[in-house]
Structure formats: structure tokens, C-alpha cells
Design an enzyme around this catalytic site. Structure first.
Site, short mmCIF file in Angstrom:
data_model
loop_
_atom_site.label_atom_id
_atom_site.label_comp_id
_atom_site.label_asym_id
_atom_site.label_seq_id
_atom_site.Cartn_x
_atom_site.Cartn_y
_atom_site.Cartn_z
N ARG A 43 31.79 10.39 -7.55
CA ARG A 43 31.10 10.73 -6.30
C ARG A 43 31.95 10.52 -5.06
NH1 ARG A 43 27.54 9.83 -9.99
NH2 ARG A 43 28.98 8.17 -10.52
N THR A 44 32.55 9.33 -4.96
CA THR A 44 33.23 9.00 -3.71
C THR A 44 34.39 9.98 -3.46
OG1 THR A 44 32.64 6.70 -4.09
CG2 THR A 44 34.28 7.13 -2.39
N ARG A 53 41.01 4.15 -2.54
CA ARG A 53 40.27 3.26 -3.44
C ARG A 53 41.29 2.47 -4.26
NH1 ARG A 53 35.21 4.52 -7.28
NH2 ARG A 53 34.24 4.34 -5.23
N HIS A 55 32.67 -1.49 0.10
CA HIS A 55 32.60 -0.04 -0.08
C HIS A 55 31.79 0.47 1.12
CE1 HIS A 55 32.56 3.78 -1.88
NE2 HIS A 55 32.10 3.51 -3.08
N LYS A 115 55.79 2.63 -11.24
CA LYS A 115 57.19 2.19 -11.33
C LYS A 115 57.38 0.85 -10.62
CE LYS A 115 58.60 7.02 -10.91
NZ LYS A 115 59.25 7.98 -10.01
C1 NCD Z 1 30.34 2.27 -7.08
C2 NCD Z 1 31.70 1.70 -6.85
O1 NCD Z 1 32.72 2.33 -7.14
O2 NCD Z 1 31.74 0.59 -6.31
N1 NCD Z 1 30.39 3.64 -7.32
C3 NCD Z 1 30.27 4.50 -6.26
O3 NCD Z 1 31.18 4.61 -5.47
N2 NCD Z 1 29.13 5.16 -6.10
C4 NCD Z 1 29.49 1.54 -8.02
C5 NCD Z 1 30.02 1.21 -9.38
O4 NCD Z 1 31.13 1.53 -9.78
O5 NCD Z 1 29.26 0.58 -10.11
#
Ligand code: NCD
Length: 318
Positions: free
Chosen positions: A56-57, A108, A138, A86
Site C-alpha cells: 500500500r504505502t 522505508r 509511520h 555491497k
Molecule cells: C504497516 C507497516 O508497514 O508498518 N503497513 C502499512 O504501511 N500499511 C503495518 C504492518 O506492516 O503491519
């Protein structure tokens, strides 16, 4: 706001503006006014750099950027496919990528605090957007979560939020606490096995802001109190060895159709997704289930965030 690193950065005024903008973008997307939309951030460059799994993100950020006219350079599994494999440090990577003059880097990373390091390493006024850093935060998820709550209740005040699941390792619940603690009359119930409970830093933050919270271990006891039920999966990939053995790939708390009898009729059930076994699929058809709408809201709120961070900066430059 140049970088988006933690959810505390969003002020109440800023959030209301983001909600309004997200609604506007939603209408334009639904009406397929893609030409008009694409003039918003036309020609700007986005790098999306993901060291951890994401559906999703990453997709919603990249689509948000495309709808707004940006161009995207992306690497998924950056831990394997970038020079990190590396032995390059994140600092060096960001230093180099920011010298290519993107407007933003959506990052991320598996390490908590990675986005702060990236923000210090970034050159050329490049905005770092935290798309999840380890067990840290997040923030854009929290923004879409409060947007979802606001659309439902028309307010963010006077709500009881039940956070359930892995509160120790999950970053979404943490960011949500920081953000909702800005609103009057909000209170939290943390439902988790003792070894996965919310960490002291969040509890102290809530105490400082005089936000009531309590810990719980019995699901049936607390379900009836909640206006918002925010469920999370056990972050098996982040568990200690002892917890890996203890939970053995399973969730300690599951929402089933049977459990729904304890939930207020006016409550909503949210989940950042991915869902594993902690919400049964037959809950999906319950009118209180909101997790798919919530995920969809992510596109529009991320469009609004990109507009806020990059579009306003562009306007100032002109
Ligand atoms: C979450 C995350 O990556 O922190 N996912 C997301 O971005 N919707 C939740 C998760 O991984 O459980």
C-alpha cells in the site's frame, strides 16, 4: 515542513487542510480529471526507496505522485538491489541520490531513526518522507488513519481508541498515538499480551499531554468501550526469539463475527493492513469494517501530503 519524519509534525490546522485537499483530489480522481491533476506537481521528480516489504504505502505514494504529474524513480527491496547490499551506508546513499535533484525521497527502512539520518544527509532541499522506519514511526499512515476517523465521525475529539495487537513492534499504532494525543477528550486502551505492550515512551508522552490510557489483556472486556477499534498484526519479522516461540506465527487476539456482538454499533474497525489472521474475513462484510476504505484513503492523503510538502514550496519559489 520540509521533511515528514514523525506524526507529531502535523498540526491540527495542517491536518484539516490536508483533509480538505485530500477530498478535492479524491473528487478529481473519481471524475478522471487527470490532466488537471497532473499540473499540480508537473515535472517534479520523486525517488521511492524501500528497504522493507510494502504494498500500500509504496503503490499509493507512487500513484499519488503520478496523478500529480511527478515522475518516479523507484527501487523496491533496496537492501538487496541497491548498493546497501555491497555495504554502502544509508547516509552515503541519500547524499548521492539527493545530488540528482529529486524533490523528495520517500523512504522505508528497517532501522528505527533511519529517516532522521536521511534527513541530515539530504542535500539540495530534498524532502525526506518517512514511509515507515523499523519500530519507530509511520507518519503518513497516521495521517490517513485520522483522515479515515474524521470522515467517519466528523471530529477527532472525544473518542475512545482501542489499539490491539502487537503494540511493541508495530509503528502505526505509535504514530497514531502521537497524532491523536493532540485532540481533546481522546483516550486510549492498549490491548496486547504483556510482552507486546505499548512502550513507555508513548505512555509517557500521553501522560505529559494528560491523555488517559489503560492497559488491557481481555478483549471482551474492552471491545464495548471503543469508538475506534484499531487492530494490528503481530510483527513476526520483528519479534524476539522468546516471542517467536510464544506466538508461533499466530495472533493472540482475533476479531471474529462472534466477537462483533461486543462492539458498539457506532464503532468502526480499522487496520493498517496487511491483515493476516487477526481479523476473520467474514468480518469484512460487517458495516463497521473500514480497513479497505482506510487503505484507499491513503492515496488521497498522500496526494495531499505531496502537495503540501512540494507544491507549496514550488509556489513560494515562483
Ligand atoms: C504497516 C507497516 O508497514 O508498518 N503497513 C502499512 O504501511 N500499511 C503495518 C504492518 O506492516 O503491519
Amino acid at each position: 515542513m520540509n521533511h515528514v519524519l514523525e506524526s507529531q509534525q502535523f498540526t491540527v490546522t495542517m491536518l484539516l487542510l490536508l483533509f480538505k485537499k485530500a477530498d478535492e483530489f479524491r473528487k478529481l480522481v473519481e471524475k478522471k480529471r487527470f490532466k488537471k491533476l497532473s499540473r499540480t506537481l508537473d515535472g517534479l521528480q520523486l525517488i521511492s526507496l524501500f528497504y522493507e516489504a510494502s504494498t500500500r504505502t509504496r503503490m499509493s505514494f507512487e500513484m499519488a505522485a503520478r496523478y500529480l504529474g511527478m515522475q518516479i524513480t523507484t527501487t523496491e527491496s533496496a537492501g538487496i538491489f541497491s548498493s546497501a547490499a555491497k555495504g554502502e551506508t544509508l547516509w552515503d546513499t541519500i547524499r548521492v541520490l539527493s545530488s540528482y535533484h529529486p524533490s523528495a525521497i520517500v523512504l522505508r527502512h528497517n532501522e528505527t531513526g533511519a529517516c532522521e539520518i536521511a534527513a541530515r544527509a539530504a542535500q539540495n532541499n530534498v524532502a525526506i518522507i518517512n514511509a515507515g522506519d523499523g519500530k519507530g514511526q509511520h507518519p503518513t499512515q497516521a495521517a490517513l488513519d485520522v483522515y479515515t476517523i474524521f470522515r467517519e465521525f466528523g471530529r477527532l475529539e472525544n473518542l475512545t481508541i482501542l489499539l490491539g495487537g502487537d503494540l511493541l513492534n508495530g509503528r502505526t499504532g505509535r504514530s497514531l498515538c502521537y497524532l491523536l494525543s493532540k485532540f481533546k477528550g481522546v483516550q486510549f486502551i492498549f490491548l496486547a499480551p504483556p510482552s507486546l505492550q505499548m512502550k513507555p515512551d508513548i505512555r509517557q508522552h500521553l501522560d505529559k499531554r494528560r491523555v488517559p490510557w489503560k492497559l488491557a489483556t481481555n478483549m471482551r472486556d474492552v471491545l464495548p468501550e471503543a469508538d475506534v477499534i484499531y487492530w494490528t498484526r503481530v510483527q513476526h519479522e520483528r519479534l524476539s526469539q522468546a516471542d517467536k516461540r510464544r506466538f508461533n506465527g499466530k495472533s493472540p487476539y482475533r476479531i471474529t463475527r462472534q466477537m462483533l456482538q461486543y462492539v458498539k454499533s457506532s464503532a468502526i474497525i480499522m487496520h493498517p493492513l496487511p491483515r493476516v489472521d487477526e481479523i476473520n474475513i467474514d468480518v469484512d462484510k460487517d458495516p463497521r469494517a473500514r480497513y479497505f476504505e482506510q487503505a484507499s484513503n491513503g492515496l488521497f492523503i498522500r496526494m495531499a501530503i505531496l502537495w503540501y510538502v512540494l507544491g507549496r514550496k514550488e509556489l513560494k519559489r515562483k
